[in-house]
Design a protein around this motif. Structure first.
Motif, PDB file in Angstrom:
ATOM      1  N   GLU A   1      47.422  49.409   7.669  1.00  0.00           N
ATOM      2  CA  GLU A   1      46.696  48.155   7.876  1.00  0.00           C
ATOM      3  C   GLU A   1      47.243  47.043   6.978  1.00  0.00           C
ATOM      4  O   GLU A   1      47.376  45.895   7.412  1.00  0.00           O
ATOM      5  CB  GLU A   1      45.200  48.363   7.644  1.00  0.00           C
ATOM      6  N   LYS A   2      47.593  47.373   5.746  1.00  0.00           N
ATOM      7  CA  LYS A   2      48.184  46.379   4.839  1.00  0.00           C
ATOM      8  C   LYS A   2      49.552  45.925   5.339  1.00  0.00           C
ATOM      9  O   LYS A   2      49.887  44.738   5.267  1.00  0.00           O
ATOM     10  CB  LYS A   2      48.299  46.943   3.423  1.00  0.00           C
TER      11      LYS A   2
ATOM     12  N   LYS B   1      58.223  39.383   3.955  1.00  0.00           N
ATOM     13  CA  LYS B   1      57.774  40.074   2.739  1.00  0.00           C
ATOM     14  C   LYS B   1      57.784  41.590   2.888  1.00  0.00           C
ATOM     15  O   LYS B   1      57.635  42.305   1.899  1.00  0.00           O
ATOM     16  CB  LYS B   1      56.376  39.602   2.330  1.00  0.00           C
ATOM     17  N   LEU B   2      57.931  42.088   4.111  1.00  0.00           N
ATOM     18  CA  LEU B   2      57.986  43.534   4.304  1.00  0.00           C
ATOM     19  C   LEU B   2      59.261  44.076   3.676  1.00  0.00           C
ATOM     20  O   LEU B   2      60.335  43.482   3.812  1.00  0.00           O
ATOM     21  CB  LEU B   2      57.982  43.888   5.796  1.00  0.00           C
TER      22      LEU B   2
ATOM     23  N   GLY C   1      52.980  42.041   7.940  1.00  0.00           N
ATOM     24  CA  GLY C   1      53.935  41.827   9.025  1.00  0.00           C
ATOM     25  C   GLY C   1      53.588  40.633   9.897  1.00  0.00           C
ATOM     26  O   GLY C   1      54.479  39.890  10.317  1.00  0.00           O
ATOM     27  N   PHE C   2      52.317  40.433  10.145  1.00  0.00           N
ATOM     28  CA  PHE C   2      51.915  39.311  10.986  1.00  0.00           C
ATOM     29  C   PHE C   2      51.764  38.003  10.209  1.00  0.00           C
ATOM     30  O   PHE C   2      51.946  36.933  10.779  1.00  0.00           O
ATOM     31  CB  PHE C   2      50.623  39.627  11.747  1.00  0.00           C
ATOM     32  N   SER C   3      51.477  38.095   8.920  1.00  0.00           N
ATOM     33  CA  SER C   3      51.289  36.862   8.148  1.00  0.00           C
ATOM     34  C   SER C   3      52.589  36.374   7.507  1.00  0.00           C
ATOM     35  O   SER C   3      52.827  35.165   7.434  1.00  0.00           O
ATOM     36  CB  SER C   3      50.216  37.049   7.075  1.00  0.00           C
TER      37      SER C   3
ATOM     38  N   TRP D   1      58.432  50.912   9.760  1.00  0.00           N
ATOM     39  CA  TRP D   1      57.122  51.378  10.225  1.00  0.00           C
ATOM     40  C   TRP D   1      56.469  50.324  11.108  1.00  0.00           C
ATOM     41  O   TRP D   1      55.963  50.626  12.196  1.00  0.00           O
ATOM     42  CB  TRP D   1      56.254  51.710   9.021  1.00  0.00           C
ATOM     43  N   PHE D   2      56.490  49.073  10.669  1.00  0.00           N
ATOM     44  CA  PHE D   2      55.864  47.973  11.411  1.00  0.00           C
ATOM     45  C   PHE D   2      56.449  47.841  12.823  1.00  0.00           C
ATOM     46  O   PHE D   2      55.708  47.618  13.786  1.00  0.00           O
ATOM     47  CB  PHE D   2      56.058  46.664  10.632  1.00  0.00           C
ATOM     48  N   ASN D   3      57.759  47.988  12.956  1.00  0.00           N
ATOM     49  CA  ASN D   3      58.402  47.800  14.254  1.00  0.00           C
ATOM     50  C   ASN D   3      58.377  49.040  15.139  1.00  0.00           C
ATOM     51  O   ASN D   3      58.342  48.913  16.372  1.00  0.00           O
ATOM     52  CB  ASN D   3      59.850  47.339  14.060  1.00  0.00           C
TER      53      ASN D   3
END
Length: 138
Positions: free
Chosen positions: A11-12, A23-24, A17-19, A31-33
């Motif tokens: 969740e973090k 910064k990732l 990732g969206f904001s 993981w995000f992608n």
């Protein structure tokens, strides 16, 4: 650690990732992608915001040694986005609308069939990545 155990870390990462995608960390970006692919498939990647980071997703698939899926996305991109994958689902849909519906449907079906056959392996590799890098811990 299971993906359920890592939910708060996920969740973090999603929030970041969206904001502020930049910064990732590299490991978080993977993981995000990749996570949305394992739950929604390749077609949803294009229909939602995932394809806004299509080049990174292809790179991340290669990083996890899933070049077959990365190649599928690359081939699909060459067919439907000769000038690059446009930003936003609406822009991508406009591009899809320029092609015969039966051709697009067949290509989507072929792409998804191949993807779902290796999706479990991708999920396992992603979980291994999460555990190996420690990004699933808060």
């Amino acid at each position: 650690m299971t993906r359920e155990d890592a939910q708060s870390a996920w969740e973090k990462i999603v929030d970041t990732g969206f904001s502020d995608y930049q910064k990732l960390t590299r490991d978080q970006r993977v993981w995000f992608n990749i996570e949305p692919l394992t739950t929604d498939g390749l077609w949803d990647h294009y229909m939602n915001s995932g394809a806004d980071k299509n080049a990174d997703t292809i790179e991340d698939l290669e990083y996890l040694n899933f070049t077959s899926i990365a190649d599928q996305l690359g081939k699909f991109n060459k067919t439907y986005f000769s000038k690059g994958v446009p930003e936003g689902p609406d822009a991508r849909q406009e591009q899809f609308d320029k092609f015969p519906e039966d051709q697009l449907e067949k290509d989507i079906e072929d792409m998804d069939y191949k993807f779902w056959n290796v999706c479990n392996d991708l999920e396992n590799a992603l979980l291994e990545h999460i555990n190996k890098t420690g990004i699933g811990k808060c």
